[in-house]
Design an enzyme around this catalytic site. Structure first.
Site, short mmCIF file in Angstrom:
data_model
loop_
_atom_site.label_atom_id
_atom_site.label_comp_id
_atom_site.label_asym_id
_atom_site.label_seq_id
_atom_site.Cartn_x
_atom_site.Cartn_y
_atom_site.Cartn_z
CG ASP A 156 31.93 6.94 7.80
OD1 ASP A 156 32.36 6.64 6.68
OD2 ASP A 156 31.35 8.04 8.04
CB ILE A 157 32.80 11.16 11.32
CG1 ILE A 157 32.58 12.12 12.48
CG2 ILE A 157 32.48 11.82 10.01
CD1 ILE A 157 33.25 11.74 13.74
CD GLU A 202 33.09 12.64 2.37
OE1 GLU A 202 32.10 11.88 2.24
OE2 GLU A 202 33.40 13.16 3.44
CG HIS A 220 38.17 5.17 2.57
ND1 HIS A 220 38.71 6.15 1.77
CD2 HIS A 220 36.83 5.30 2.45
CE1 HIS A 220 37.74 6.83 1.18
NE2 HIS A 220 36.58 6.33 1.58
CG HIS A 247 32.91 2.57 3.06
ND1 HIS A 247 32.39 3.65 3.73
CD2 HIS A 247 33.53 3.09 1.96
CE1 HIS A 247 32.67 4.78 3.08
NE2 HIS A 247 33.37 4.45 1.99
P1 5GP Z 1 34.10 7.96 0.29
O1 5GP Z 1 35.41 8.68 0.05
O2 5GP Z 1 34.27 6.46 0.37
O3 5GP Z 1 33.05 8.35 -0.71
O4 5GP Z 1 33.51 8.43 1.70
C1 5GP Z 1 34.37 8.83 2.74
C2 5GP Z 1 33.77 8.43 4.07
O5 5GP Z 1 34.62 8.97 5.08
C3 5GP Z 1 32.36 8.97 4.34
O6 5GP Z 1 31.51 7.88 4.71
C4 5GP Z 1 32.56 9.97 5.47
O7 5GP Z 1 31.48 9.98 6.40
C5 5GP Z 1 33.85 9.51 6.11
N1 5GP Z 1 34.65 10.62 6.67
C6 5GP Z 1 34.98 11.77 6.05
N2 5GP Z 1 35.73 12.55 6.85
C7 5GP Z 1 35.87 11.87 8.02
C8 5GP Z 1 36.55 12.17 9.24
O8 5GP Z 1 37.16 13.23 9.42
N3 5GP Z 1 36.48 11.23 10.22
C9 5GP Z 1 35.81 10.05 10.05
N4 5GP Z 1 35.82 9.18 11.08
N5 5GP Z 1 35.17 9.72 8.91
C10 5GP Z 1 35.19 10.64 7.90
#
Ligand code: 5GP
Length: 131
Positions: free
Chosen positions: A29-30, A88, A93, A95
């Site tokens: 995760d970035i 987001e 995905h 975690h």
């Molecule tokens: P969620 O959709 O589960 O709420 O969160 C998405 C996760 O993806 C976040 O923890 C965010 O930091 C990570 N994320 C979003 N865009 C990118 C990206 O371009 N690259 C990476 N490696 N992680 C990302």
């Protein structure tokens, strides 16, 4: 249009890759909640994990289990936590988060930004243990 995670899995957007096979991809995760925070995705795009059919869901979880085992060996932590949020990025995905305390799973706390070398070292350490 391809999702950002599809572009990552295809190498069109750079990432710190941890593991992959023909159907799955795992990368850091970035903005991790703790160092080593990893995302596991199916290569096939789908928005919501509970819309996956049983086969795809099971294969994804089994792949995530292999990644978690590698993380447990590579990183100093008590156990690996798992969560699905998806608020987001609309591409399924999982975690995987190295845990030392319950608070390490707190997604509301300020995310980290590690330097490139630390991210590359962590990804390489996990990749080395992946079986
Ligand atoms: P969620 O959709 O589960 O709420 O969160 C998405 C996760 O993806 C976040 O923890 C965010 O930091 C990570 N994320 C979003 N865009 C990118 C990206 O371009 N690259 C990476 N490696 N992680 C990302």
């Amino acid at each position: 249009m391809a999702s950002i995670f599809t572009k990552i899995a295809n190498g069109e957007i750079p990432s710190y890759k941890v593991a992959s096979d023909d159907k799955h991809f795992a990368f850091l995760d970035i903005n991790p909640v703790v160092p080593g925070h990893t995302l596991v995705i199916p290569r096939r795009e789908s928005d919501y994990i509970f819309d996956l059919d049983d086969e795809e869901y099971t294969q994804l979880q089994l792949f995530a289990k292999r990644v978690a085992k590698a993380m447990q060996k590579a990183l100093p932590c008590k156990r690996i936590g798992t969560a699905v949020i998806g608020m987001e990025v609309p591409h399924v995905h999982i975690h995987l988060i190295p845990l030392n305390t319950e608070g390490d799973m707190d997604f509301r706390r300020e995310k980290l930004t590690l330097d490139n070398k630390d991210m590359a070292d962590i990804a390489a350490a996990i990749a080395k243990e992946f079986e």
